[in-house]
Design an enzyme around this catalytic site. Structure first.
Site, PDB file in Angstrom:
ATOM      1  NE  ARG A 177      -2.726  -7.803  13.139  1.00  0.00           N
ATOM      2  CZ  ARG A 177      -3.672  -7.929  12.201  1.00  0.00           C
ATOM      3  NH1 ARG A 177      -4.416  -9.002  12.159  1.00  0.00           N
ATOM      4  NH2 ARG A 177      -3.844  -6.979  11.304  1.00  0.00           N
ATOM      5  CG  HIS A 207      -2.863   1.632  13.004  1.00  0.00           C
ATOM      6  ND1 HIS A 207      -2.300   2.471  12.086  1.00  0.00           N
ATOM      7  CD2 HIS A 207      -3.244   0.537  12.313  1.00  0.00           C
ATOM      8  CE1 HIS A 207      -2.353   1.913  10.878  1.00  0.00           C
ATOM      9  NE2 HIS A 207      -2.921   0.733  10.994  1.00  0.00           N
ATOM     10  CG  ASP A 233      -4.939  -1.954  14.770  1.00  0.00           C
ATOM     11  OD1 ASP A 233      -3.893  -1.657  15.391  1.00  0.00           O
ATOM     12  OD2 ASP A 233      -4.961  -2.243  13.562  1.00  0.00           O
ATOM     13  CD1 TRP A 244      -2.738   7.513  10.061  1.00  0.00           C
ATOM     14  CD2 TRP A 244      -2.226   5.543   9.133  1.00  0.00           C
ATOM     15  NE1 TRP A 244      -3.908   6.933   9.634  1.00  0.00           N
ATOM     16  CE2 TRP A 244      -3.622   5.721   9.066  1.00  0.00           C
ATOM     17  CE3 TRP A 244      -1.653   4.377   8.613  1.00  0.00           C
ATOM     18  CZ2 TRP A 244      -4.481   4.774   8.499  1.00  0.00           C
ATOM     19  CZ3 TRP A 244      -2.495   3.433   8.049  1.00  0.00           C
ATOM     20  CH2 TRP A 244      -3.898   3.631   7.983  1.00  0.00           C
ATOM     21  CD  GLU A 248      -7.276  -6.947   9.557  1.00  0.00           C
ATOM     22  OE1 GLU A 248      -6.104  -7.244   9.246  1.00  0.00           O
ATOM     23  OE2 GLU A 248      -7.620  -5.796   9.873  1.00  0.00           O
ATOM     24  CG  HIS A 304     -11.855  -3.754  10.168  1.00  0.00           C
ATOM     25  ND1 HIS A 304     -10.860  -2.883   9.810  1.00  0.00           N
ATOM     26  CD2 HIS A 304     -11.255  -4.911  10.459  1.00  0.00           C
ATOM     27  CE1 HIS A 304      -9.698  -3.513   9.868  1.00  0.00           C
ATOM     28  NE2 HIS A 304      -9.908  -4.748  10.251  1.00  0.00           N
ATOM     29  CD  GLU A 321      -4.309  -5.317  14.528  1.00  0.00           C
ATOM     30  OE1 GLU A 321      -5.441  -5.810  14.738  1.00  0.00           O
ATOM     31  OE2 GLU A 321      -3.944  -4.902  13.431  1.00  0.00           O
ATOM     32  CG  ASN A 349      -2.161   0.821   1.057  1.00  0.00           C
ATOM     33  OD1 ASN A 349      -2.269   1.597   0.095  1.00  0.00           O
ATOM     34  ND2 ASN A 349      -3.106   0.691   1.980  1.00  0.00           N
ATOM     35  NE  ARG A 382      -9.876  -2.769  13.407  1.00  0.00           N
ATOM     36  CZ  ARG A 382      -9.041  -2.067  12.630  1.00  0.00           C
ATOM     37  NH1 ARG A 382      -7.796  -2.486  12.457  1.00  0.00           N
ATOM     38  NH2 ARG A 382      -9.438  -0.984  12.010  1.00  0.00           N
ATOM     39  CD  GLU A 397      -1.479  -3.937  10.534  1.00  0.00           C
ATOM     40  OE1 GLU A 397      -2.440  -4.532  11.036  1.00  0.00           O
ATOM     41  OE2 GLU A 397      -1.555  -2.807  10.047  1.00  0.00           O
ATOM     42  CG  HIS A 419      -2.607  -7.082   7.721  1.00  0.00           C
ATOM     43  ND1 HIS A 419      -1.849  -6.416   6.788  1.00  0.00           N
ATOM     44  CD2 HIS A 419      -3.554  -6.216   8.131  1.00  0.00           C
ATOM     45  CE1 HIS A 419      -2.331  -5.189   6.632  1.00  0.00           C
ATOM     46  NE2 HIS A 419      -3.350  -5.037   7.443  1.00  0.00           N
ATOM     47  CG  ASP A 476      -3.749  -2.600   2.671  1.00  0.00           C
ATOM     48  OD1 ASP A 476      -4.651  -2.916   3.469  1.00  0.00           O
ATOM     49  OD2 ASP A 476      -2.583  -2.383   3.030  1.00  0.00           O
ATOM     50  CE1 TYR A 488      -5.831   2.049  11.004  1.00  0.00           C
ATOM     51  CE2 TYR A 488      -6.766   0.945  12.924  1.00  0.00           C
ATOM     52  CZ  TYR A 488      -6.343   0.919  11.612  1.00  0.00           C
ATOM     53  OH  TYR A 488      -6.457  -0.238  10.899  1.00  0.00           O
TER      54      TYR A 488
END
Ligand code: EZ4
Ligand code: CO
Length: 402
Positions: free
Chosen positions: A283, A212, A210, A402, A339, A122, A236, A37, A147, A262, A312, A316, A159
């Site tokens: 993951r 993130h 998550d 991010w 996931e 999600h 996560e 990605n 999630r 991930e 993961h 993407d 996020y």
């Protein structure tokens, strides 16, 4: 059998995907996902300019030898671009081998270890009420695990929120979008979300979250501890994992199960985390961690320490990755969860696939190979369209994760 040709197909049915197609003199073809990605064309060039010329004339049955050739032979080891390219070759070769055998890929790995692959979806919303509502929608669809990510009062972005519910997509056209983050506001609010979700839905469904990569280890320890009463399936990416030892501090403070990996691309990225039992779920994915050949090694190492897999499976990762992952998941003895972010109908049309969802489980299907194909004529109608993941800053402007 010999590899006669290979090419990279870049297509954007709503988001960008990079796919490797390998052809053989026996007419069998194999597909591998090579999508990274925001850095798609780097992997496409790595394959087209540096890997494909080395594949022509080789026996596609030599999956292991070709993996070692590409890994050792590059001299420069590891890294997401290299390992995604190797993953694409590896996935396509497993696909060809299974098609040659006339068997679904999972049969070559050791056969079925379970009836179906438990997945999590999600749910996200701008506020507590909307997120709670969304969790309910996933449970109605039959999901056993969800999630949950929520907007945070006083923060414009968080996020996992925004741009659609079923098909959430964080990458945007043009230059990377800038988002603002406040750890303080986040840490205060997230426990309230899970308190509410347990109040409304009870302790039957599995709930996941998550972070993130946005917390420091001690903040992650605090969040894990605060979430203990709500018994998460996992927390996560609670903190970045370049320093694997960082998870020791988190572990000292909480029994909330931890998942990470991930963005890992190598078994070496998780060796200490696994051997020191600092995580509960690994993951790593087919596409970003060197294909089935290496994922299997990671899972076997993890099994020694009672650590389970939880690959993961964001949008993407293309349907080709998802198909291969499901064959892996239905076999791997220490499976935890998979996931599953749904691809859009446009993406599913470009990548017709044998896998199906029912009652909270995905099933890889019985088609020979990994069961995912590409409609090249349709793919050609969606040219590459550059997009980036967002970047993140703290409220004072400091660059963050991010
Ligand atoms: O943000 O795959 O758990 N899933 C995730 C993903 C990632 C994207 C990044 O490209 O964290 O949604
Ligand atoms: Co994640």
């Amino acid at each position: 059998m010999k590899i006669t040709a290979a090419r990279v197909i870049v297509t954007c049915p709503g988001r960008n995907f990079v796919t490797l197609k390998i052809e053989t003199d026996e007419g069998l073809t194999g597909l591998g996902d090579a999508t990274l990605n925001g850095r798609e064309l780097a992997v496409a060039s790595y394959l087209t300019d540096h890997v494909i010329p080395c594949l022509i004339g080789r026996d596609p049955h030599q999956v292991e030898d070709i993996w070692q050739y590409l890994y050792r032979g590059a001299y420069w080891r590891r890294g997401p671009v290299t390992m995604s390219a190797i993953a694409a070759v590896d996935t396509a070769l497993w696909d060809i081998k299974a098609k040659a055998a006339g068997l679904p890929l999972y049969q070559l790995l050791g056969g079925r270890s379970r009836e179906g692959v438990m997945v999590y979806g999600h749910a996200n919303g701008r506020d507590l009420a909307e997120t709670t509502d969304q969790v309910g929608k996933y449970l109605e669809m039959g999901y056993k695990a969800v999630r949950a990510q929520t907007g945070i009062p006083g923060m414009k972005t968080a996020y996992g929120i925004g741009r659609g519910t079923l098909f959430y997509e964080p990458a945007t056209k043009g230059l990377p979008e800038e988002q603002i983050w406040s750890t303080e506001k986040y840490l205060d609010f997230v426990p309230k979300l899970f308190e509410e979700l347990r109040k409304v839905y009870g302790f039957g469904p599995h709930l996941l979250h998550d972070a993130h990569h946005r917390l420091t280890p001690i903040e992650a320890g605090r969040l894990g501890k605060a979430l203990e009463p709500y018994r998460l399936f996992w927390l996560e990416d609670c903190t970045p994992a370049e320093n694997q030892e960082a998870f020791k501090l988190v572990r000292q403070h909480t029994v909330t199960p931890l998942a990470v990996g991930e963005i890992f691309n190598s078994i070496h990225d998780c060796r200490e985390l696994i051997q020191n039992q600092l995580i509960d779920y690994i993951r790593t994915t087919v596409v970003h961690a060197g294909g089935i050949t290496q994922l299997r090694r990671i899972a076997d190492l993890a099994a020694l320490y009672q650590i389970k897999t939880g690959s993961h499976g964001a949008t993407d990762n293309s349907p080709v990755c998802m198909g291969a992952a499901l064959h892996f998941d239905i076999w791997v003895p220490n499976f935890g969860i998979q996931e599953y972010m749904r691809h859009t109908p446009e993406t599913d049309a470009v990548f017709p696939h044998a896998y199906t969802f029912s009652d909270g489980y995905l099933h890889p299907g019985e088609a020979p190979g990994h069961g995912v194909e590409i409609d090249e004529a349709l793919a050609a109608k969606y040219p590459y369209d550059p997009a980036y993941l967002p970047v993140c800053r703290l409220e004072d402007g400091t660059m963050w994760n991010w």
